[in-house]
Design an enzyme around this catalytic site. Structure first.
Site, PDB file in Angstrom:
ATOM      1  N   TYR A 131       0.801  -1.337   0.035  1.00 33.34           N
ATOM      2  CA  TYR A 131      -0.185   0.137  -0.112  1.00 33.34           C
ATOM      3  C   TYR A 131       0.799   1.321  -0.054  1.00 33.34           C
ATOM      4  CZ  TYR A 131      -2.893   3.701   1.374  1.00 33.34           C
ATOM      5  OH  TYR A 131      -3.830   4.920   1.368  1.00 33.34           O
ATOM      6  N   LYS A 191       3.250  10.354   7.740  1.00 34.28           N
ATOM      7  CA  LYS A 191       2.563   9.793   9.158  1.00 34.28           C
ATOM      8  C   LYS A 191       3.230  10.478  10.620  1.00 34.28           C
ATOM      9  CE  LYS A 191      -0.435   6.081   7.573  1.00 34.28           C
ATOM     10  NZ  LYS A 191      -0.177   5.587   6.187  1.00 34.28           N
TER      11      LYS A 191
HETATM   12  C1  LIG Z   1      -0.265   5.710   4.894  1.00 28.53           C
HETATM   13  C2  LIG Z   1       0.562   5.475   3.976  1.00 28.53           C
HETATM   14  C3  LIG Z   1       0.738   6.264   2.573  1.00 28.53           C
HETATM   15  C4  LIG Z   1      -0.030   7.302   2.142  1.00 28.53           C
HETATM   16  O1  LIG Z   1       0.024   8.372   3.254  1.00 28.53           O
HETATM   17  P1  LIG Z   1      -1.101   9.468   3.089  1.00 28.53           P
HETATM   18  O2  LIG Z   1      -0.804  10.578   4.130  1.00 28.53           O
HETATM   19  O3  LIG Z   1      -2.410   8.888   3.902  1.00 28.53           O
HETATM   20  O4  LIG Z   1      -1.519   9.903   1.750  1.00 28.53           O
HETATM   21  C5  LIG Z   1       1.928   5.788   1.941  1.00 28.53           C
HETATM   22  N1  LIG Z   1       2.396   4.701   2.301  1.00 28.53           N
HETATM   23  C6  LIG Z   1       2.364   3.793   3.147  1.00 28.53           C
HETATM   24  C7  LIG Z   1       3.316   2.675   3.544  1.00 28.53           C
HETATM   25  C8  LIG Z   1       1.284   4.297   4.187  1.00 28.53           C
HETATM   26  O5  LIG Z   1       1.271   3.743   5.237  1.00 28.53           O
END
Ligand SMILES: *Cc1c(COP(=O)(O)O)cnc(C)c1O
Length: 421
Positions: free
Chosen positions: A143, A273
């Site tokens: 993801y 994050k």
């Molecule tokens: C959450 C996440 C994203 C996307 O980040 P957003 O701030 O939600 O756009 C991309 N890669 C990984 C591994 C993630 O956990």
């Protein structure tokens, strides 16, 4: 009172229908590891607001960082202007990441950091005269976000974006690694990457993957040897490596960055994050001098520049969060959380409804036999005073690092009870 009726009628929530919205819980305030609902109920947070709120809510140090910066300026454009918070944050990121990573692009969200990383990889090859390297290779069950280029490297089947498959750029997908963390890598796992690189390396700009922890796609921890093996293959076949540490960065897996488990350094690194301690939206894409100078050759420029690039409030908050982490015993805390998760989630593996229990760092995962009904599961957990939001077959927690042992026990015992229903 929060107008729930209006919310239901007009407000999109993540991954929901507007015709049949799922229930939402109105939060009035949050402090430490607790969410306070409008009805007075207290919930211990097992999600850290999607991996991000590592120091807990309403932290005085982070509050002060934001309000102090607010006195100077909330925002200023980054085109033609610079400011202390961006420079100091970049200095910190360059010093914390592996030595080859020297250049920092500050973006708005994780998905945008991925878009930036992909554009960097493409522009690097174009601008160094290699015009056929326009594809990416990734591993299944990954993801990387919800924007278009990011969607193209999420799992094409079980990912969240299968409706768009025909519209997305077609990428190469190696099989998802099955070799577990802490174990050697089976050759069949690497063979899949090797075969694709062997056949298509002339068209592949970069391999993109989540190091060690495949997060939102499957919550699985894979062998460090596999990551080291992929890195070696990238070198052999002259392909860049993009490490998506958006979920794993800043200690979550037990190392400051998950790449450290394998002792590797990527060409491009994405952070997000937990970067601001969960306070604000900010991400960063770092690259090596080699990538940056390839892009910049012969007056080349990197074509990306978000309106809120390098937002001073977010940068000041990120710097304060990283310093808070550095000055804490985060390794000790995460090791303690890890041990406690292992001990207290172990009983789940006896339940007939459970197929696997796994723990790494401050991440605890229970994989169920069947998909979990999210709404009823959430209600079950809220009744027990905890905030846990399962998806698919996965019931998992990644609490703030500051959680105390008895609060963590509340989370794990709710999960144990859930698996034994
Ligand atoms: C959450 C996440 C994203 C996307 O980040 P957003 O701030 O939600 O756009 C991309 N890669 C990984 C591994 C993630 O956990």
């Amino acid at each position: 009172m929060i107008d729930l009726e209006f919310d239901r009628a007009h407000l999109w929530h993540p991954y929901t229908s507007m015709d049949n919205p799922l229930p939402v819980y109105p939060v009035k305030k949050a402090e430490g590891v607790r969410l306070y609902l409008e009805n007075g109920r207290e919930l211990i947070d097992g999600m850290a607001s999607w991996w991000s709120m590592i120091h807990g809510y309403n932290h005085p140090t982070l509050n002060a960082a934001v309000t102090d910066q607010l006195d100077d300026m909330a925002h200023v454009m980054f085109g033609g202007i610079t400011h202390g918070p961006a420079v100091e944050l970049a200095k910190k990121l360059v010093s914390l990441t592996p030595a080859p990573l020297q250049k920092v692009f500050l973006a708005d969200s994780g998905s945008v950091a991925i878009e930036v990383a992909i554009k960097m990889a493409m522009q690097y090859w174009f601008n160094t005269g290699v015009t056929d390297k326009t594809k990416l290779l990734t591993i299944r069950k990954g993801y990387h976000g919800d924007t278009f280029a990011a969607m193209s490297v999420c799992d094409p089947d079980s990912g969240m974006h299968d409706r768009f498959t025909g519209l997305l750029p077609q990428q190469y997908f190696a099989q998802a690694p099955e070799s577990k963390f802490g174990e050697p890598c089976q050759d069949s796992d690497l063979a899949s990457v090797r075969d694709l690189l062997k056949a298509h390396h002339n068209n592949i700009a970069a391999v993109i993957l989540e190091p060690i922890v495949q997060g939102a796609g499957r919550m699985f921890f894979y062998s460090a040897d596999y990551l080291a093996g992929v890195k070696a293959l990238c070198n052999d076949y002259n392909v860049l490596l993009i490490a998506d540490e958006i979920a794993t960065g800043f200690g979550r897996s037990g190392k400051f960055f998950a790449c450290e488990h394998a002792g590797i350094s990527p060409d491009i690194l994405c952070l997000g994050k937990a970067l601001t301690g969960g306070y604000m939206t900010l991400s960063a894409t770092l690259c090596t001098d080699k990538v940056a100078s390839g892009i910049s050759r012969e007056q080349g420029v990197f074509m990306h520049g978000p309106t809120f690039m390098g937002n001073p409030l977010a940068c000041a908050c990120a710097l304060a969060s990283i310093e808070l982490l550095e000055h804490s015993d985060w390794q000790g805390r995460i090791a303690k959380i890890e041990t406690q998760l292992r001990n207290e989630l172990a009983p789940c593996s006896k339940a007939a409804s459970v197929i696997d229990v796994r723990v790494l760092g401050a991440i605890g995962v229970v994989e169920m036999q069947d998909p979990v009904d999210m709404s009823s599961a959430q209600a079950f957990f809220v009744d027990r005073g905890v905030w846990i939001r399962p998806f698919g077959k996965l019931v998992y927690i990644m609490p703030p690092y500051v959680i105390e042992a008895d609060d963590l026990t509340r989370l794990t015992s709710a999960i144990v009870e859930f698996t034994q229903r």
